[in-house]
Design an enzyme around this catalytic site. Structure first.
Site, PDB file in Angstrom:
ATOM      1  N   GLU A   1       1.532  10.629 -14.054  1.00  0.00           N
ATOM      2  CA  GLU A   1       1.707   9.551 -15.051  1.00  0.00           C
ATOM      3  C   GLU A   1       0.367   9.158 -15.623  1.00  0.00           C
ATOM      4  OE1 GLU A   1       1.385   5.883 -16.838  1.00  0.00           O
ATOM      5  OE2 GLU A   1       0.615   6.155 -14.813  1.00  0.00           O
ATOM      6  N   GLU A   2      -0.664   9.172 -14.770  1.00  0.00           N
ATOM      7  CA  GLU A   2      -1.969   8.668 -15.217  1.00  0.00           C
ATOM      8  C   GLU A   2      -2.576   9.509 -16.340  1.00  0.00           C
ATOM      9  OE1 GLU A   2      -3.140   5.904 -14.517  1.00  0.00           O
ATOM     10  OE2 GLU A   2      -2.220   5.279 -12.628  1.00  0.00           O
TER      11      GLU A   2
ATOM     12  N   ASP B   1       1.413   9.861  -8.669  1.00  0.00           N
ATOM     13  CA  ASP B   1      -0.009  10.219  -8.626  1.00  0.00           C
ATOM     14  C   ASP B   1      -0.934   9.034  -8.362  1.00  0.00           C
ATOM     15  OD1 ASP B   1       0.913   9.413 -11.196  1.00  0.00           O
ATOM     16  OD2 ASP B   1      -0.842  10.298 -12.180  1.00  0.00           O
TER      17      ASP B   1
ATOM     18  N   ARG C   1      11.677  -7.656 -19.770  1.00  0.00           N
ATOM     19  CA  ARG C   1      11.317  -7.932 -21.156  1.00  0.00           C
ATOM     20  C   ARG C   1      12.141  -7.023 -22.069  1.00  0.00           C
ATOM     21  NH1 ARG C   1       6.827 -10.226 -23.518  1.00  0.00           N
ATOM     22  NH2 ARG C   1       6.655  -9.773 -25.733  1.00  0.00           N
TER      23      ARG C   1
HETATM   24 ZN   LIG Z   1      -2.255   3.485 -13.779  1.00  0.00          ZN
HETATM   25 ZN   LIG Z   2       0.693   3.046 -12.946  1.00  0.00          ZN
END
Ligand SMILES: [Zn+2]
Ligand SMILES: [Zn+2]
Length: 430
Positions: free
Chosen positions: A161-162, A91, A201
């Site tokens: 995802e946002e 997205d 990480r």
């Molecule tokens: Zn983002």
């Molecule tokens: Zn992102």
């Protein structure tokens, strides 16, 4: 960074496969320009998903579309061996692009956030177009060279995802039935930093995020007669002050956490005492225990302050825009780190702890799989190094979500593609 996995054994040298990277690059750059020019908002990734599905089929994957809306999963079953899941998000954001790139977006679309018909500008301002392009490239390369590895490769492309609910939507739509068990899940994000570099990480890498809307109730009256009122503005003010003690007094100083009251609304006029106030809070934590501690402390303090103010009814709480913490598995991260060090050279940077949030971990957490998530640089190397030398990284280097965020196409795409191939082979190529 912890030491490399002593069990890593002999991993197939990815350079055999990556000799084909140049052929991949030709279509990838064109694909990336197209994607960047035609971004789609969260839950509206229809064209992107169709392009992804078509490419995966061309590469020989079994493809399932429409998972949790626009989610796509491609699976390549290639004999006995580990089941490796690689994930990209698709997205874009309601941001008006200001990069000046020849392939800049001029797209507008109905806002997906509030369901209104308002048209908003759309831009791949978080670099998810990089993620999609790199994963399609890696999937194609691994498919072309399937004689060199064994196992199952799962390429997952998620919506939204946002908004923090795209992975959850795929899970609720039966993702585990579609992909079955998974031995490891991996994802990457393009970030400000020298293009061509990767950083891993172990342990906590991205924060959990929780937004909370708190409504407190008072009793309205004339501004000159406070004795007749329960003043929700004073009540809200006491809550804001008292909340400042949660992180400073209830969380260990070695444990990072943030609690911000980003918005406070109460009353309409100077001489009217209103009957309610609304506070909007944002909480960032890096582990589930601290997350629970902070959210519970907020409720306790709000309830107690309402009682102290003789609020006529209890407060209302609404949690929204929630993201899980991203805590990389130590062993999986060590294995990927060792593979990256072997391919990219030993001088890998450590990805700094990020205050941003992601919903990727919902997938491996649901599937019961270990996971690791790494960063790749996307800034022109000379520009980035000059900003470091001048001490102006924060002001001069556009970050994700900025209208000026413009990863350089190369070596960013090559690096992100190679990283996925190398990481997958750390399981599949043994
Ligand atoms: Zn983002
Ligand atoms: Zn992102």
């Amino acid at each position: 960074m912890s030491s490399p996995d002593p069990d890593a054994g002999t991993i197939l040298d990815a350079s055999t496969i990556l000799e084909s990277l140049a052929g991949c690059r030709r279509w990838q750059e064109e694909f990336y320009r197209q994607l960047h020019q035609h971004p789609e908002l969260s839950h509206q990734e229809h064209q992107t998903a169709a392009l992804v599905a078509a490419r995966l089929r061309d590469s020989g994957f079994d493809v399932t579309e429409g998972i949790g809306g626009t989610g796509v999963v491609g699976q390549l079953h290639n004999g006995e061996g580990p089941r490796v899941l690689l994930r990209a998000d698709m997205d874009a954001l309601p941001v008006k692009e200001a990069t000046g790139l020849p392939y800049a977006s001029t797209v507008t679309a109905p806002s997906s956030d509030d369901g209104s018909a308002e048209q908003v500008p759309v831009m791949h301002a978080c670099g998810h177009d990089v993620h999609v392009t790199c994963l399609l490239g890696a999937a194609d390369l691994l498919a072309r060279h399937r004689d060199t590895w064994s196992g199952t490769l799962i390429a997952l492309f998620q919506p939204a995802e946002e908004l923090g609910d795209g992975a959850r939507g795929m899970i609720d739509d039966g993702l585990d039935d579609i992909v079955g068990s998974v031995d490891v899940a991996m994802a990457q994000h393009v970030l400000p930093g020298v293009a061509g570099t990767v950083g891993t990480r172990a342990g906590a890498v991205l924060s959990a995020a929780d937004s909370m809307r708190v409504t407190v109730h008072g009793r309205g009256a004339h501004g000159s007669m406070p004795q007749a009122a329960v003043d929700p503005v004073v009540l809200a003010a006491m809550i804001v002050i008292r909340l400042q003690g949660v992180i400073s007094r209830e969380v260990a100083p070695t444990t990072p956490a943030v609690l911000t009251v980003g918005s406070i609304h109460g009353g309409t006029k100077s001489n009217v005492i209103g009957d309610h106030a609304v506070l909007e809070l944002n909480v960032r934590t890096y582990d589930e225990q601290t997350r629970a501690t902070v959210l519970e402390a907020i409720r306790r303090i709000v309830v107690a302050e309402c009682q102290a103010s003789m609020s006529p009814s209890g407060p209302d709480f609404e949690l929204y825009d929630r993201f899980p913490p991203t805590v990389n598995d130590d062993d999986a991260t060590a294995r990927v780190h060792a593979a990256f060090a072997g391919h990219f050279g030993g001088d890998l940077g450590e990805l700094p702890l990020q205050s941003a949030s992601e919903d990727f971990s919902d997938v491996p957490t649901t599937l019961g799989a270990p996971y690791t998530y790494w960063g790749i640089g996307g800034t022109d190397p000379d520009t980035y190094r000059a900003a470091v030398a001048a001490g102006t990284v924060d002001t001069d280097i556009p970050v994700n979500h900025s209208p000026y965020f413009a990863p350089v196409m190369q070596p960013t795409l090559d690096t992100g593609t190679s990283a996925l191939v190398v990481a997958a082979l750390a399981w599949l190529g043994r």
